[in-house]
Design an enzyme around this catalytic site. Structure first.
Site, PDB file in Angstrom:
ATOM      1  N   THR A  63      -1.863   5.549   2.323  1.00  0.00           N
ATOM      2  CA  THR A  63      -3.044   4.682   2.258  1.00  0.00           C
ATOM      3  C   THR A  63      -3.047   3.741   3.453  1.00  0.00           C
ATOM      4  OG1 THR A  63      -3.030   4.728  -0.164  1.00  0.00           O
ATOM      5  CG2 THR A  63      -4.286   2.964   0.892  1.00  0.00           C
ATOM      6  N   LEU A 102       0.845  -1.187   0.000  1.00  0.00           N
ATOM      7  CA  LEU A 102       0.000   0.000   0.000  1.00  0.00           C
ATOM      8  C   LEU A 102       0.886   1.245   0.000  1.00  0.00           C
ATOM      9  CD1 LEU A 102      -2.706  -0.919   2.684  1.00  0.00           C
ATOM     10  CD2 LEU A 102      -2.882  -1.134   0.205  1.00  0.00           C
ATOM     11  N   ASP A 103       0.402   2.318  -0.591  1.00  0.00           N
ATOM     12  CA  ASP A 103       1.133   3.578  -0.556  1.00  0.00           C
ATOM     13  C   ASP A 103       1.246   4.086   0.871  1.00  0.00           C
ATOM     14  OD1 ASP A 103       1.363   3.556  -3.309  1.00  0.00           O
ATOM     15  OD2 ASP A 103      -0.470   4.729  -3.609  1.00  0.00           O
ATOM     16  N   LYS A 104       2.224   4.950   1.102  1.00  0.00           N
ATOM     17  CA  LYS A 104       2.456   5.503   2.431  1.00  0.00           C
ATOM     18  C   LYS A 104       1.211   6.178   2.983  1.00  0.00           C
ATOM     19  CE  LYS A 104       5.408   8.755   4.961  1.00  0.00           C
ATOM     20  NZ  LYS A 104       6.566   9.691   4.888  1.00  0.00           N
TER      21      LYS A 104
END
Length: 200
Positions: A135, A131-133
């Site tokens: 998110t 997951l993105d930072k």
């Protein structure tokens, strides 16, 4: 924790190597596991990858443990689900999944390193879904490289074609098993079911 134990039943006549290849083991891993005396056939050590299996033979594989070289962080870890194969955690907003030059220890992987250390789990950190930072959400960590590789064989594209949102899939799964729990537990149970349906 010790080595992860996998049990299989042979369904047809084949060599041990052919059988393990069909279970998504690689050639090098098969050689390594036999050499390290990690493979049993009907309770006896397998000495040769070319030994013949008969229908109904029980094959047990103990996966080699792994050394971890990442820095650890003893911060809080929100664990949603865990068994001998995987760990599912809830990643908070504004936290990297893996180390970078800007976050050598302030990341999810370093939190898991610390957790594995105190639980005596000898494994590298195998992130299944990133997951993105910025998110938040569930992240699956496999406790062995072989377990992580199994997720490659889940037909995600086929699931996408059904145009169902994740929560819909989760509740379809729950109706099938007739389970109770929280929404987060539903989500982790759904991912676990994918793993079981395809590979065990």
């Amino acid at each position: 924790m010790g080595k992860i134990k996998l049990e299989f039943l042979s369904e047809s006549k084949s060599t041990l190597s052919e059988f393990l290849l069909s279970k998504h083991f690689g050639d090098r891993q098969i050689f390594s596991e036999i050499k390290e005396e990690n493979v049993l056939i009907n309770g006896s050590l397998a000495k040769d990858r070319n030994v013949m299996l008969n229908p109904g033979d029980k094959v047990v594989v103990y996966l080699n443990e792994e050394e971890n070289s990442l820095f650890e962080n003893d911060g809080p870890l929100d664990i949603v689900y865990e068994d001998e194969y995987i760990l599912v955690v809830n990643k908070p907003y504004d936290l990297d999944v893996e180390p970078s030059r800007y976050s050598a220890t302030n990341n999810l992987a370093s939190l898991v390193v610390h957790y594995f250390k105190i639980k005596s789990i000898n494994s590298k950190i195998h992130i299944v879904n990133r997951l993105d930072k910025l998110t938040s959400g569930l992240v699956i960590i496999a406790k062995n490289r072989y377990i992580k590789n199994l997720f490659k064989y889940i037909d995600i594209e086929k699931l996408k074609k059904k145009r169902l949102l994740v929560f819909q899939l989760v509740f379809i799964f729950l109706n099938y098993l007739d389970l109770g729990g929280t929404v987060r537990e539903y989500s982790s149970a759904f991912y676990l079911r994918l793993f079981i349906e395809y590979h065990v």
